[in-house]
Design an enzyme around this catalytic site. Structure first.
Site, mmCIF file in Angstrom:
data_model
loop_
_atom_site.group_PDB
_atom_site.id
_atom_site.type_symbol
_atom_site.label_atom_id
_atom_site.label_comp_id
_atom_site.label_asym_id
_atom_site.label_seq_id
_atom_site.Cartn_x
_atom_site.Cartn_y
_atom_site.Cartn_z
ATOM 1 N N LYS A 1 38.789 42.800 45.888
ATOM 2 C CA LYS A 1 39.611 42.055 44.781
ATOM 3 C C LYS A 1 40.494 42.956 44.578
ATOM 4 O O LYS A 1 40.632 44.042 44.583
ATOM 5 C CB LYS A 1 38.679 41.973 43.707
ATOM 6 C CG LYS A 1 39.372 41.303 42.787
ATOM 7 C CD LYS A 1 38.362 40.849 41.509
ATOM 8 C CE LYS A 1 38.983 39.940 40.332
ATOM 9 N NZ LYS A 1 38.323 39.702 39.166
ATOM 10 N N SER B 1 38.734 34.969 37.676
ATOM 11 C CA SER B 1 40.064 35.769 38.380
ATOM 12 C C SER B 1 39.603 35.984 39.937
ATOM 13 O O SER B 1 40.060 36.492 40.473
ATOM 14 C CB SER B 1 40.064 36.925 37.506
ATOM 15 O OG SER B 1 39.367 37.968 37.133
ATOM 16 N N SER C 1 34.681 35.590 35.245
ATOM 17 C CA SER C 1 35.602 35.745 36.411
ATOM 18 C C SER C 1 34.594 35.717 37.678
ATOM 19 O O SER C 1 35.424 35.682 38.872
ATOM 20 C CB SER C 1 36.411 36.926 36.333
ATOM 21 O OG SER C 1 37.429 36.594 35.424
#
Length: 469
Positions: free
Chosen positions: A84, A159, A183
């Site tokens: 990520k 996210s 997220s």
């Protein structure tokens, strides 16, 4: 490739890992399969960023050589992996989705990256995120918008939207992310994969600006619950740099999962937590279908809901406090470099007082006690992951749900963030689709610390789902 002709980038991560250990396929060959899929799908979907094929090829070659030399392979040996883009990876461009860090290259790994590398994965790049991971729709001024692999006109969520999209499209076999207000869970639901927000302390984080931060946690994503457990076995476990970490070793999650028989399972099911939030009827219908499926398999399904009084205020206070502490000085220096919704969330923390923070923690303590009492009477709580199906990618967030207006970029995520402040583990499992084929996940919640039991229940639920492939 020396064997296993049926193996592909869409095979389970466990199958890919087993083939690598058995030398039925090399790490270099598996990497090339994934790079080919990335070349096919990533130009449209924009899930993987800062891709570095040559560095990945060198790492894969080293992995093959180590295996040939008799080195004991790690559990993720040879599996291509993208971190990520809010998680620091030494020597790898890490932008946090912000133009302020567009060329930032960290010198050290975060703990989650360190563990994945040590487990033998082959880094290939990063996965796209919203600006500073704020908001459940993945777009930023550095790399642009990540699109939904099932319908590229729709959001992939966020996210961890790049991670979920890359998984669903077969660009990577596993992915990691982080979750404050949903997220990991929201993009998993939007993209038709599995995402776990583990019990607080299950996946330790280091370094952190606030070592005692309790709302955000790292966690795994995968295409199946069994694969998710494999990655959790790498991410979980104590570390001396994280004093709040739970003491159970990650190896607890390594063995193959045995799905929990639904017969006798005590399920509390609610499409809206007793009116706590608006929900799109198409999402509510999938949750109700999950309840019918579980009841038909012998579970005891009722409509009880936990008392989450104060959870909304608690989450919003702690989120604003955290954002102001982390980004307040940066916003003051570069006010033009922040999206408006994030800037407003940071500024909301400027007026908070000591009594405001104290009240938020008192509320959270009371929530934890009420959840303990609730799970004495129920094994799991089932509710929506997201209150809406994937929305158009050109929107920042849904402005209304079933006729009820959403006033901010947080309002439509209550189904996820109300669970956040309980500290309980929660997993998103694909269960069905809308009439036009968009994925919808259900959220299953268990008592704090019961992550393995939650995965066993999720594995059983997975067998009854209309999986989104």
């Amino acid at each position: 490739m020396t064997g296993g002709p049926a193996l592909s980038v869409d095979s389970t991560a466990r199958a890919q890992a087993a083939a690598l250990r058995a030398k039925e396929i090399s790490a270099r060959e598996l990497l090339e399969l994934h790079l080919h899929r990335i070349a096919e799908r990533n130009p449209q979907l924009n899930a993987v960023v800062s891709l570095d094929p040559e560095r990945a090829r060198a790492t894969a070659a080293a992995a093959d050589e180590a295996l040939a030399a008799g080195t004991d392979p790690g559990p993720l040996h040879g599996l291509p992996f993208a971190f990520k883009d809010t998680h620091d990876a030494a020597g790898w461009r890490t932008t946090y989705g912000s133009p302020l860090f567009a060329e930032h290259v960290p010198e050290t790994d975060e703990l989650v990256v360190e563990r994945i590398r040590r487990a033998g994965a082959v880094p290939i790049g990063k996965t796209n995120v919203p600006e500073f991971a704020a908001g459940s729709h993945t777009f930023n001024p550095v790399f642009g918008t990540t699109l939904n692999p099932h319908d590229p006109s729709r959001s992939a969520g966020g996210s961890s939207g790049g991670a979920a999209c890359a998984l669903a499209a077969g660009m990577v076999p596993l992915a990691e992310g982080s979750d404050m207000g949903g997220s990991l869970r929201n993009p998993a639901s939007f993209c038709g994969v599995v995402g776990l927000r583990p019990s607080w302390g299950r996946v330790p984080e280091w370094p952190q600006a606030n070592m005692w931060e309790t709302t955000s946690t790292g966690g795994p994503m995968a295409r199946t619950v069994g694969d998710l457990a494999l990655l959790l076995s790498v991410l979980a476990g104590p570390d001396p740099r994280a004093p709040h970490a739970l003491g159970d070793p990650g190896a607890t999650f390594a063995p193959p999962l045995e799905p929990a028989p639904p017969a006798g399972l005590r399920v509390a099911l609610s499409p809206d937590l007793g009116g706590a939030f608006a929900v799109d009827p198409e999402v509510g219908a999938v949750v109700e279908a999950a309840g019918r499926a579980l009841a038909g398999a012998g579970a005891s399904v009722g409509s009880a809901v936990p008392d989450l009084t104060g959870a909304d205020e608690c989450f919003r206070t702690l989120r604003a406090w955290h954002f102001q502490a982390r980004f307040g000085d940066l916003l003051a220096e570069h006010p033009e470099q922040f999206k408006a919704s994030l800037a407003a969330n940071i500024r909301a923390g400027e007026t908070l007082t000591g009594p405001d923070i104290a009240l938020a923690y008192r509320r959270r303590s009371a929530l934890a006690q009420r959840m303990r009492e609730f799970f004495a009477e129920h094994d799991v709580l089932v509710l929506p992951v997201s209150q809406v199906p994937p929305f158009p990618a050109d929107q920042e967030f849904p402005t209304a749900i079933d006729g009820r207006p959403m006033e901010s970029y947080l309002d439509w995520m209550r189904s996820a963030y109300l669970i956040t402040v309980t500290g309980c583990p929660a997993i998103s499992v694909p269960f069905g689709t809308t009439p036009d084929g968009l994925p919808v996940g259900i959220q299953i919640v268990a008592r704090h610390g019961a992550d393995r039991r939650l995965l066993e229940v999720a594995a059983a639920v997975e067998q009854y789902s209309n999986h989104c492939q």
